[in-house]
Design a protein around this motif. Structure first.
Motif, PDB file in Angstrom:
ATOM      1  N   ASN A 158       0.790  -1.234   0.000  1.00 50.33           N
ATOM      2  CA  ASN A 158       0.000   0.000   0.000  1.00 50.33           C
ATOM      3  C   ASN A 158       0.819   1.278   0.000  1.00 50.33           C
ATOM      4  N   SER A 174      -6.008   6.233  -1.681  1.00 48.63           N
ATOM      5  CA  SER A 174      -5.932   6.085  -0.225  1.00 48.63           C
ATOM      6  C   SER A 174      -7.246   5.456   0.244  1.00 48.63           C
ATOM      7  N   GLY A 183      -7.671   6.232   5.944  1.00 50.10           N
ATOM      8  CA  GLY A 183      -6.415   6.972   6.000  1.00 50.10           C
ATOM      9  C   GLY A 183      -6.607   8.371   6.547  1.00 50.10           C
ATOM     10  N   LYS A 209      -2.574   3.834   4.452  1.00 42.79           N
ATOM     11  CA  LYS A 209      -3.316   4.785   3.637  1.00 42.79           C
ATOM     12  C   LYS A 209      -3.126   6.223   4.119  1.00 42.79           C
ATOM     13  N   VAL A 252       0.026   7.229   2.514  1.00 48.52           N
ATOM     14  CA  VAL A 252      -0.203   7.610   1.125  1.00 48.52           C
ATOM     15  C   VAL A 252      -0.613   9.079   1.039  1.00 48.52           C
ATOM     16  N   ILE A 253      -1.457   9.507   1.953  1.00 49.44           N
ATOM     17  CA  ILE A 253      -1.897  10.910   1.962  1.00 49.44           C
ATOM     18  C   ILE A 253      -0.721  11.841   2.259  1.00 49.44           C
ATOM     19  N   ALA A 271      -4.699  12.663  -4.071  1.00 51.49           N
ATOM     20  CA  ALA A 271      -5.148  11.371  -3.547  1.00 51.49           C
ATOM     21  C   ALA A 271      -6.664  11.280  -3.637  1.00 51.49           C
ATOM     22  N   ALA A 323      -9.616   9.149  -1.653  1.00 53.64           N
ATOM     23  CA  ALA A 323      -9.802   8.354  -0.439  1.00 53.64           C
ATOM     24  C   ALA A 323     -11.238   7.831  -0.387  1.00 53.64           C
TER      25      ALA A 323
END
Length: 259
Positions: free
Chosen positions: A126, A153, A157, A171, A174-175, A194, A196
């Motif tokens: 991820n 994401s 997250g 996640k 990722v942000i 991103a 989500a």
């Protein structure tokens, strides 16, 4: 093959002339994203890790929209595979101008019951994979002074999910990666955003009973679960040339579940 300049064609095909890479695109959200980008005119590389037949099927659907599409096997959590995926896109279709980092896995359970190996697997799939794919594609985008990177994401997250500590952490990472890289890449004409998603009807929810799914839909203000196409619409918006002033943002199609 030489790059094709990103097009500002009419709204029906605003991505004509562009090359998109979508990781984990053989099913679910990734497949819907690939088809959505093709519908908007982009040539699409449909990445998969295991299921060649499903990926080929997605590529065939993409080609129905009068674009080129290619299914490419790669384990994007491995640097060599990520680099080969980007190179294949470049050789076949031209300079990649859109990267959608979608590939990933879920994990549900108490943190106390989670093994170190399970934690590492979630983080590798991820968070490490988006890093590797982004690193591989950036030299191409920087040379072109244009690019759209969109990272998948999750609403967890943003808010954190009970019994999903590793997934939420990955996640959330990722942000943070998205926001930091947007500042780095802005001067190069590259946007980084991103998406989500909330509760989406894919096989990531297959462990839930019909009763649990109905409850989840009832708890969502719009009164339903999301679809993969709901997410694909958000991704396509962020991929547009007209979205050049949107970067470092998190678009969360979650039906109002979190605000």
């Amino acid at each position: 093959m030489t790059s094709r300049t990103p097009s500002l064609n009419p709204c029906t095909r605003p991505l004509a002339g562009q090359t998109a890479i979508v990781t984990g695109a053989s099913r679910g959200i990734g497949a819907a994203v690939a088809v959505g980008l093709a519908r908007a005119g982009a040539d699409v590389v449909v990445n998969y890790r295991r299921n060649a037949e499903m990926a080929e099927s997605v590529a065939a659907i993409c080609r129905q929209h009068d674009v080129r599409a290619l299914a490419v096997q790669a384990d994007v959590s491995q640097a060599a595979d990520a680099e080969a995926l980007v190179q294949t896109a470049s050789v076949n279709f031209g300079t990649p101008s859109i990267l959608v980092n979608n590939a990933g896995i879920a994990h549900t359970g108490l943190l106390l019951d989670m093994t170190e190996e399970e934690w590492d697997a979630v983080m590798t799939s991820n968070l490490k994979a988006p890093f590797l794919c982004t690193k591989a594609v950036l030299p191409h985008m920087i040379r072109a002074q244009y690019g759209r990177i969109i990272n998948l994401s999750s609403m967890w997250g943003l808010a954190g999910g009970s019994c999903e500590a590793a997934y939420s952490a990955s996640k959330g990472g990722v942000i943070a990666l998205t926001k930091a890289l947007a500042k780095e890449m802005g001067p190069s004409g590259i946007t980084v955003n991103a998406v989500a998603p909330g509760a989406i009807q894919t096989d990531m929810l297959e462990n839930l009973s019909d009763e649990d799914l109905a409850l989840l839909a009832d708890e969502t203000p719009v009164g339903r679960l999301g679809t993969a196409e709901d997410v694909a619409h958000a991704v396509t918006f962020l991929a547009l040339p007209a979205s050049s002033f949107v970067t470092g943002q998190v678009l969360s199609p979650n039906g109002g579940y979190i605000t």
